[in-house]
Enzyme design. Sequence first.
Site, PDB file in Angstrom:
ATOM      1  N   LYS A   1       0.801  -1.269   0.154  1.00 58.81           N
ATOM      2  CA  LYS A   1      -0.085  -0.063  -0.085  1.00 58.81           C
ATOM      3  C   LYS A   1       0.998   1.393   0.010  1.00 58.81           C
ATOM      4  O   LYS A   1       0.231   2.242  -0.490  1.00 58.81           O
ATOM      5  CB  LYS A   1      -0.771   0.163   1.302  1.00 58.81           C
ATOM      6  CG  LYS A   1      -2.023  -1.133   1.304  1.00 58.81           C
ATOM      7  CD  LYS A   1      -3.347  -0.421   0.415  1.00 58.81           C
ATOM      8  CE  LYS A   1      -4.377  -1.326   0.394  1.00 58.81           C
ATOM      9  NZ  LYS A   1      -5.473  -0.879  -0.421  1.00 58.81           N
TER      10      LYS A   1
ATOM     11  N   GLU B   1      -9.218 -13.833  -4.745  1.00 59.31           N
ATOM     12  CA  GLU B   1     -10.001 -13.531  -3.749  1.00 59.31           C
ATOM     13  C   GLU B   1     -10.561 -14.438  -2.651  1.00 59.31           C
ATOM     14  O   GLU B   1     -10.510 -15.602  -2.925  1.00 59.31           O
ATOM     15  CB  GLU B   1     -11.336 -13.022  -4.301  1.00 59.31           C
ATOM     16  CG  GLU B   1     -11.622 -11.811  -5.401  1.00 59.31           C
ATOM     17  CD  GLU B   1     -12.784 -11.676  -5.786  1.00 59.31           C
ATOM     18  OE1 GLU B   1     -13.208 -10.291  -5.529  1.00 59.31           O
ATOM     19  OE2 GLU B   1     -13.526 -12.245  -6.411  1.00 59.31           O
TER      20      GLU B   1
ATOM     21  N   SER C   1       1.282  -9.831  -0.652  1.00 55.52           N
ATOM     22  CA  SER C   1       1.192  -8.376  -0.601  1.00 55.52           C
ATOM     23  C   SER C   1       1.268  -7.801   0.859  1.00 55.52           C
ATOM     24  O   SER C   1       1.419  -6.349   0.874  1.00 55.52           O
ATOM     25  CB  SER C   1      -0.284  -8.166  -1.082  1.00 55.52           C
ATOM     26  OG  SER C   1      -1.239  -8.896  -0.382  1.00 55.52           O
TER      27      SER C   1
ATOM     28  N   GLY D   1     -15.582 -13.264  -0.350  1.00 55.39           N
ATOM     29  CA  GLY D   1     -15.635 -12.025  -0.943  1.00 55.39           C
ATOM     30  C   GLY D   1     -15.397 -12.177  -2.151  1.00 55.39           C
ATOM     31  O   GLY D   1     -14.237 -11.532  -2.764  1.00 55.39           O
TER      32      GLY D   1
ATOM     33  N   ASP E   1     -16.575 -10.848  -5.080  1.00 52.47           N
ATOM     34  CA  ASP E   1     -17.162  -9.835  -5.868  1.00 52.47           C
ATOM     35  C   ASP E   1     -16.778  -9.542  -7.246  1.00 52.47           C
ATOM     36  O   ASP E   1     -17.450  -9.351  -8.115  1.00 52.47           O
ATOM     37  CB  ASP E   1     -17.128  -8.331  -5.087  1.00 52.47           C
ATOM     38  CG  ASP E   1     -15.859  -8.150  -4.484  1.00 52.47           C
ATOM     39  OD1 ASP E   1     -15.272  -8.765  -3.786  1.00 52.47           O
ATOM     40  OD2 ASP E   1     -15.638  -6.961  -4.707  1.00 52.47           O
TER      41      ASP E   1
ATOM     42  N   SER F   1      -8.947   1.490   8.459  1.00 46.95           N
ATOM     43  CA  SER F   1      -8.303   1.039   9.909  1.00 46.95           C
ATOM     44  C   SER F   1      -7.108   0.005   9.478  1.00 46.95           C
ATOM     45  O   SER F   1      -6.838  -0.510  10.279  1.00 46.95           O
ATOM     46  CB  SER F   1      -9.488   0.553  10.622  1.00 46.95           C
ATOM     47  OG  SER F   1     -10.216  -0.508   9.807  1.00 46.95           O
TER      48      SER F   1
END
Lengths: 320, 320
Positions: A53, A204, A304, A208, A210, A78
């Site tokens: 990130k 995924e 990651s 989750g 999606d 968060s």
Amino acid sequence: MTDLSLTDVQAAAGRIAGVAHRTPVLTSRTLDELVGAQVFLKAENFQRIGAFKFRGAYNAVSRLSADQLARGVVAFSSGNHAQAVALAARLAGTTATMLMPADAPPTKVAAARGYGAEIVSYDRYTQDRAALATELATDRGMTLIPPYDHYDVMAGQGTVALELIEEVGRLDALLVPVGGGGLMAGCATAATALSPGIRMIGVEPAAGDDHARSLAAGERVTIDVPRTIADGQAISTPGELTFAINQRLAEAFELVSDDEIRAAMTFAFERLKIVLEPSGASALAALLAGRIPELPERVGVVLSGGNVGLERFLELLGTS
Amino acid sequence: MTDLSLTDVQAAAGRIAGVAHRTPVLTSRTLDELVGAQVFLKAENFQRIGAFKFRGAYNAVSRLSADQLARGVVAFSSGNHAQAVALAARLAGTTATMLMPADAPPTKVAAARGYGAEIVSYDRYTQDRAALATELATDRGMTLIPPYDHYDVMAGQGTVALELIEEVGRLDALLVPVGGGGLMAGCATAATALSPGIRMIGVEPAAGDDHARSLAAGERVTIDVPRTIADGQAISTPGELTFAINQRLAEAFELVSDDEIRAAMTFAFERLKIVLEPSGASALAALLAGRIPELPERVGVVLSGGNVGLERFLELLGTS
């Protein structure tokens, strides 16, 4: 800018050079023998703040004007994005305001504060964080740094694939953990340009799915907030900008169970001697669980992130 | 050969090149700020078989003659040395016979067997493993590869310091975990030649302070078999050849408690995102516990291994 190109990712690489870590590429004979391929693991758990990130956050913050820097940035998270924006802001000489739920884990709040962020609490059951963030941005003139649905953020995340392919050469496939889809969009943009024909596979948590559903439906689908140990991937709908790219460049989104993620975390611990958080282990989990059809010869896997406290790690793996 | 020189370590480096991993040197801003020095961590948990032991074993095995290779090698160990010799033998095209106590952990036995070793069990309460090994060596013409008290083994271990100083340049101090003293002797030989004036500091578990006592006494002292979580350092007397070198080159042997080792393992897990076994974390523990008097500017620390199963890790850190 209406889309993302390799040039954007290369420009991001120039901006983060010497600030972000060029993380190591790990290999393991045991892993190669186990899965029957040559596997290259891009270890973003060794990135600053412990996850990829930081790349996107720093790229976005470093493009702000002097005027924008004087007013500061705001983000809502968060998780790892909070720490990433907080550190990026500090390094760029500006201030970060972080919207965090009042019941966020104290360690995460302390981490963001440790990087110099100002914390604004909200009640996540009664207040809309996006509206709050927009309000702060409007009232105080702050710039919102979104966690994934932003071209500069995606371009920064794409440097993960750029560095990997620069270091190891052509890849036949690249497996990438998918939450909002920013890491996948950036990596797919860079990887398909640098290694034509590469199979881009998002991963995924099964709860989750999606992206998998959205790809099948041909449009963004919204699911219930997923219950999964992979908290970094507990997102209920793909990003708008990220999905436009991923829909075009992703071959598939594969699903892994929480138990498969636990097994990958254990493999990383015992065989690779590294610490991965659940989301950070999901792409590796798909590989180990044999979830990739017709696995080719040279496979990249993005690990990651590694932000899992010892206590949480014991809780997750203590009974397995 | 009556002593060890930098030339021996350099020759070992040539022999292990391309076979052993050139392990990464890790740095951490958090650690540097915490201790007030620039710290360079040589991560031997990423070495083949998960610990530095492979270097010495492979260097020793690779010096054997064709005749010796035809007869095979023998070693006694239930720990990292067993796996190191087993793998080194396989890579050199010879066979390894491993003497292991009948009550050795099944995972360790399986690991050595996995590398192709033949296992010979003995009862550690009634049989003398050294005598058994000598018997095997005499009867079958096998070559014994000792865990530390051997110049070729020490020369191999010394490549840890050689690589570290080649990569980061001059160091003011180097902290090394000490069990039998082979890693320390090899590293001290290389480091004092490459970085004159370097302070060589060995680190022992407090319960296994045989080197500290021996240095004070001016001769090798034998203590009771130490009770410590640092199983790789649970040795009751320094090696004869290793101590002759360490007595001359070590500034001091510092002691750490098991709790300080646990704290270092936790720090490695949470901040560095890596897995260290107790022995592998002891030198880092000494640094974190403030055990080094007048800590200088540029400090190297050997993280000697990462072979701790998840179950044992949970057992060690689960209640802290």
